[in-house]
Design an enzyme around this catalytic site. Sequence first.
Site, short mmCIF file in Angstrom:
data_model
loop_
_atom_site.label_atom_id
_atom_site.label_comp_id
_atom_site.label_asym_id
_atom_site.label_seq_id
_atom_site.Cartn_x
_atom_site.Cartn_y
_atom_site.Cartn_z
N GLY A 30 40.38 5.81 90.11
CA GLY A 30 38.61 6.00 89.53
C GLY A 30 38.47 4.74 89.38
O GLY A 30 37.36 4.32 88.70
N SER A 89 39.48 0.59 94.03
CA SER A 89 40.47 -0.70 94.62
C SER A 89 39.65 -0.67 95.70
O SER A 89 39.58 -1.75 95.96
CB SER A 89 41.53 0.46 94.59
OG SER A 89 41.57 1.71 95.43
N ASP A 121 30.73 -0.08 91.74
CA ASP A 121 31.90 -0.58 92.16
C ASP A 121 31.49 -2.39 92.68
O ASP A 121 32.24 -2.53 92.21
CB ASP A 121 32.46 0.01 93.02
CG ASP A 121 32.65 1.92 92.64
OD1 ASP A 121 32.06 1.65 91.67
OD2 ASP A 121 33.03 3.15 93.75
C1 GLA Z 1 32.65 6.06 93.16
C2 GLA Z 1 31.39 5.31 94.08
C3 GLA Z 1 30.29 4.74 92.67
C4 GLA Z 1 29.31 6.03 91.53
C5 GLA Z 1 30.86 6.41 91.07
C6 GLA Z 1 30.36 7.89 90.26
O1 GLA Z 1 32.92 5.16 92.10
O2 GLA Z 1 31.63 4.63 94.30
O3 GLA Z 1 29.01 4.19 93.59
O4 GLA Z 1 28.58 6.63 92.19
O5 GLA Z 1 31.94 7.21 92.06
O6 GLA Z 1 29.55 7.08 88.86
#
Ligand code: GLA
Length: 375
Positions: free
Chosen positions: A113, A116, A161
């Site tokens: 989470g 990466s 991200d």
């Molecule tokens: C992942 C996804 C992001 C976002 C998060 C939850 O990291 O890549 O775009 O939706 O989950 O906040």
Amino acid sequence: MESTAGRWWAPGRVNLIGEHTDYNDGYVLPMALPLGVTCTAAAGPGGVVRLRSRQAPGDSVDTTTAALGTGGWSEFPAWSRYPLGVVREFERRGHKVSGVHLDLDGTVPIGAGLSSSAALSCSVAIALRDLFAPTTTDTELIDIARTAENVYAGVPTGTLDQSASLLCTPGHLLFLDTRTGAAEQIPFDLAAFGLTLLIIDTGTPHRLVNSDYAARRAECAAAAAQLGVPALRDIPFAAEADRLTDPLLRRRARHVITENARVLQIAEQLRTGADPRTIAPLLTAAHQSLRDDFEVSSPPLNIAVETALTAGAHGARMTGAGFGGSILALTDRDDTPTIVTAIRESFAAKGFPPPRDYTVTPSAGAHRLPGPNVV
Ligand code: GLA
């Protein structure tokens, strides 16, 4: 690699608050990690694309830009579709890639989470920008990296991200409005308050492809449509979710609406220089919302959060997409070792794998590294 044109770095991220809001046009507040991907890249001739990863030594790829444009992606290893997708997107948007050798080496734990995959995509995106398309804007880079993940890797993410990896700056959180792209750097100096941001990787990886992530997106879109708005971001008050007759959609919408409100409140408190301890209850409230309303937590994430709080953390929550991965906890610096030990013990008692812990400070976003420039 025979000729070295340079090395580029892109970090993973931890999202302080604003989970599952990005694909609802909402707000996020991530920071860059000191963990990331180094991309050593060199331009070459003939459209040849050569891809190597230190983390997947048996899984190298040799192809061409022409081949990338004609399908046949199923034969490529899953990890390689992120960098190859970036190469293809540059070309598809009219930025000619003459040929490129990419050597990748990463330090972000996979499936934790902590993004990466965005570190991977973004390290390649900035390398290709500098080598082949120097006028490419950050906004387009974010879109290229996101498209690589959505279309070529098949993971339907929002822009959290990639934006974090590309736009974050040392010492700051990135407050981002994912609808407008408006970004603000908010100072986040925990050490000045005797605090630590602790990350616990539960070692139970999430899998975004073929997971419930796409289902959550669809549920949010359905809730927005039933409420008559383009996106849940347009609903300011949680009470409005009560208009939804389906209890599941009501819960999903309630999470997104309250989460956006928490991001705005935390951003406001930190902007005015408040003691970060004051935001801690909102972090814990976010966890409860993700656990109960959005239903993306897991037993190891819940145990890690509960143990952290019992052992003295000011606030704690799962971070990232969920279904496994990591939690973050806001802790007094002096209490951090005790809290880590408590979580290790509770994991051992439950038969969960030993967790990994990191204390992190807001680090630099993607950039070129100093070093050899021999072609
Ligand atoms: C992942 C996804 C992001 C976002 C998060 C939850 O990291 O890549 O775009 O939706 O989950 O906040």
